[in-house]
Design an enzyme around this catalytic site. Structure first.
Site, PDB file in Angstrom:
ATOM      1  N   LYS A  78      30.411  35.046  43.246  1.00 36.33           N
ATOM      2  CA  LYS A  78      31.612  35.643  42.627  1.00 36.33           C
ATOM      3  C   LYS A  78      31.698  35.214  41.166  1.00 36.33           C
ATOM      4  CE  LYS A  78      36.656  35.995  43.290  1.00 36.33           C
ATOM      5  NZ  LYS A  78      37.831  35.516  44.064  1.00 36.33           N
ATOM      6  N   SER A 115      40.805  39.118  46.155  1.00 32.82           N
ATOM      7  CA  SER A 115      40.114  39.373  44.926  1.00 32.82           C
ATOM      8  C   SER A 115      38.591  39.321  45.030  1.00 32.82           C
ATOM      9  CB  SER A 115      40.554  38.356  43.872  1.00 32.82           C
ATOM     10  OG  SER A 115      40.187  37.053  44.249  1.00 32.82           O
ATOM     11  N   SER A 141      42.034  35.679  49.238  1.00 34.53           N
ATOM     12  CA  SER A 141      40.966  36.418  48.562  1.00 34.53           C
ATOM     13  C   SER A 141      39.588  36.344  49.182  1.00 34.53           C
ATOM     14  CB  SER A 141      40.853  35.964  47.113  1.00 34.53           C
ATOM     15  OG  SER A 141      41.809  36.621  46.344  1.00 34.53           O
TER      16      SER A 141
HETATM   17  N1  GLN Z   1      46.008  38.605  46.442  1.00 32.29           N
HETATM   18  C1  GLN Z   1      46.506  37.296  46.107  1.00 32.29           C
HETATM   19  C2  GLN Z   1      46.884  37.261  44.665  1.00 32.29           C
HETATM   20  O1  GLN Z   1      46.826  38.265  44.050  1.00 32.29           O
HETATM   21  C3  GLN Z   1      45.490  36.259  46.418  1.00 32.29           C
HETATM   22  C4  GLN Z   1      44.437  36.164  45.399  1.00 32.29           C
HETATM   23  C5  GLN Z   1      43.462  35.082  45.696  1.00 32.29           C
HETATM   24  O2  GLN Z   1      43.423  34.546  46.796  1.00 32.29           O
HETATM   25  N2  GLN Z   1      42.710  34.713  44.681  1.00 32.29           N
HETATM   26  O3  GLN Z   1      47.251  36.256  44.147  1.00 32.29           O
END
Ligand code: GLN
Length: 488
Positions: free
Chosen positions: A89, A164, A188
């Site tokens: 990532k 994400s 995420s």
């Molecule tokens: N969707 C969540 C956010 O927007 C989690 C994102 C994540 O775990 N990096 O913060």
């Protein structure tokens, strides 16, 4: 396309297992260099349709593959990931490789070092294919917040892969890597794994070093693996986990043999089902698939009982206060001076800071910086940030109480299957609600696994979230393995 019809074109392909690939490489039947070249060919053919890879690290990958092949030819002992192609990532840094975190502000930035998790994979023999797409600074649930375009779900390219870590999940689902690393702050890893039908692991907070992870919310950020099956994911976690002198929050606890843990039978394990995760807003097809998974666990000899997690209802507001507060502080370092993008023409230093940030941060990142700065400001700190930390503590205690009675807790990973591109981009709150079942474990610091547990009538994957107490990843893997086995 309506949600009832099956997609006409999919890019789904299951990677071979680690055990199978490694056996081939050890015997010399498979050359690591050929394997890597084959992956680059598939990436060249498929990536234009999915937008998974942001950059390739081909030179480094082919050098490592040659190294593995030379060792195999000499009969030298090989690492547990010898020759295995993996993707990283883009929030995890790799020396001299582009590391954008999905943001325009890091365009052109080439870090001078490797993240610890990345270095550990390579030391175990892995071949690092390149950097995969994600929401900007890991903020998002659909991968649509990437400055480099959305990733498409390999199951149905009109749908999001989740976020994400959308690129990490899609890479494994489409066999553009055998495994990947992602990060999970509020869901995420688990949510995109659920949307793409792969296994994703949220390790206990501190289990995997955050050194070299571009920070979003430091008290919540975790690095974890994606793979096509539970055992491979367990093997990967065993390699990246463990204390790192470069991350003071990394746990000194010894690292168990997670793959061996995942092999243990589940008979006699006690599974908790929290009613709070099966209520209003849960898609009926997701509910049905998860309930079938729970029946499979009963058939495998688990006992099932209700547990209560009443503070779950406060989890979304609590998470979006803590995460944005920490993000506002972490993102202060992007000033147009030290990394990446600088606005070309500014009349003063202050204007250069302002223009650089204004031109290169995306809308969601700006929203979070504003929210977080507000929550931390004098006069509001007690009402928002401090209160959120108190609720966070209550949530964590609630989980600890539940884990006194059960070995694992099982829930849906997300309230819905993969949604359509653009379906939620105009409504940040609806997007935040996609995290409703995942943010609790993030706030509590406990571990969990997403394991595929069926599909909807339209063929969209459904994921089950298996949660376990701090440092109890082995139990989560065992339970996930049983669910996976029942899928056949
Ligand atoms: N969707 C969540 C956010 O927007 C989690 C994102 C994540 O775990 N990096 O913060």
């Amino acid at each position: 396309m309506s949600s009832e019809t099956k997609p006409t074109q999919t890019y789904v392909e299951k990677p071979k297992s680690l055990v199978e690939l490694r056996a081939g490489i050890t015997s010399g039947a498979v050359k690591a260099a050929d394997l890597a070249a084959g992956y680059y060919d598939r990436i060249a053919a498929v990536n234009p349709h999915l937008n998974v890879y942001l950059s390739l690290t081909k030179e480094r990958a082919m050098e490592q593959a040659a190294h593995v092949d030379a060792a195999a030819a000499k009969g030298d002992p090989l690492g547990p990931l010898a020759g295995i192609p993996v993707g990283i990532k883009d929030v995890l840094v790799m020396k001299d490789a582009p590391s954008t975190a999905g943001s325009k502000i890091l365009e052109g930035y080439r870090p001078p070092y490797d993240a610890t998790s990345v270095a550990r994979l390579e030391a175990a023999g892995a071949v690092l294919l390149g950097k995969v797409n994600c929401d900007e600074f890991a903020m998002g649930s659909s991968n649509e917040n990437s400055a480099y375009g959305a990733v498409r779900n390999p199951v149905d390219t009109e749908r999001v892969p989740g976020g994400s870590s959308g690129g990490s999940a899609a890479a494994v689902a489409a066999n553009l890597a055998v495994a990947t690393l992602g990060t999970d702050t509020g869901g995420s890893i688990r949510q995109p794994a659920s949307f793409c039908g792969v296994v994703g692991v949220l390790p206990t907070y501190g289990r995997v070093s955050r050194y070299g992870l571009i920070a979003f919310a430091s008290s919540l950020d975790r690095v974890g693996p994606f793979a096509a099956n539970v055992r491979d994911a367990a093997t990967l976690l065993g390699i990246v986990a463990g204390h790192d002198p470069k991350d003071a929050t990394s746990s000194p606890a010894p690292v168990p043999d997670y793959a061996a843990e995942s092999d243990k039978p589940v008979e006699g394990l006690r599974i908790g089902i929290p009613a709070e995760y099966f209520g209003e807003g849960l898609d009926p097809e997701v509910r049905a698939a998860v309930e079938r998974g729970i029946e499979d666990l009963k058939s495998a000899g688990c006992s099932v009982k209700p547990v209560s997690l009443p503070h779950t209802r406060y989890a979304i507001p609590t998470y979006y206060l803590v995460a944005t507060a920490e993000a506002s502080a972490n993102l202060a370092r992007f000033d147009g001076v030290r990394y990446g993008y600088r606005s070309p023409a500014s009349e003063s230093l202050a204007a250069m800071y302002r223009h650089s940030r204004d031109e290169a941060f995306g809308a969601e990142v700006k929203r979070r910086i504003l929210l977080g700065t507000y929550a931390l400001s004098a006069g509001y700190y007690d009402a928002y940030y401090l209160k959120a930390q108190q609720v966070r503590r209550l949530l964590a205690e609630e989980f600890l109480r539940a884990f006194a009675d059960v070995d694992a807790i099982v829930t849906p990973t997300a309230p819905m299957p993969a949604f359509k591109l653009d379906e939620k981009t105009g409504d940040p709150l609806a997007m935040y609600l996609a995290d409703i079942y995942t943010v609790t474990a993030s706030l509590a610091g406990i571990c969990g696994v997403n394991v595929p547990c069926g599909t909807t009538a339209a063929g969209l994957p459904v994921g089950m979230q298996v949660l376990a107490a701090h440092l109890n990843e082995g139990t989560a893997f065992r339970v996930a393995r049983a669910v996976e086995a029942a899928q056949g």
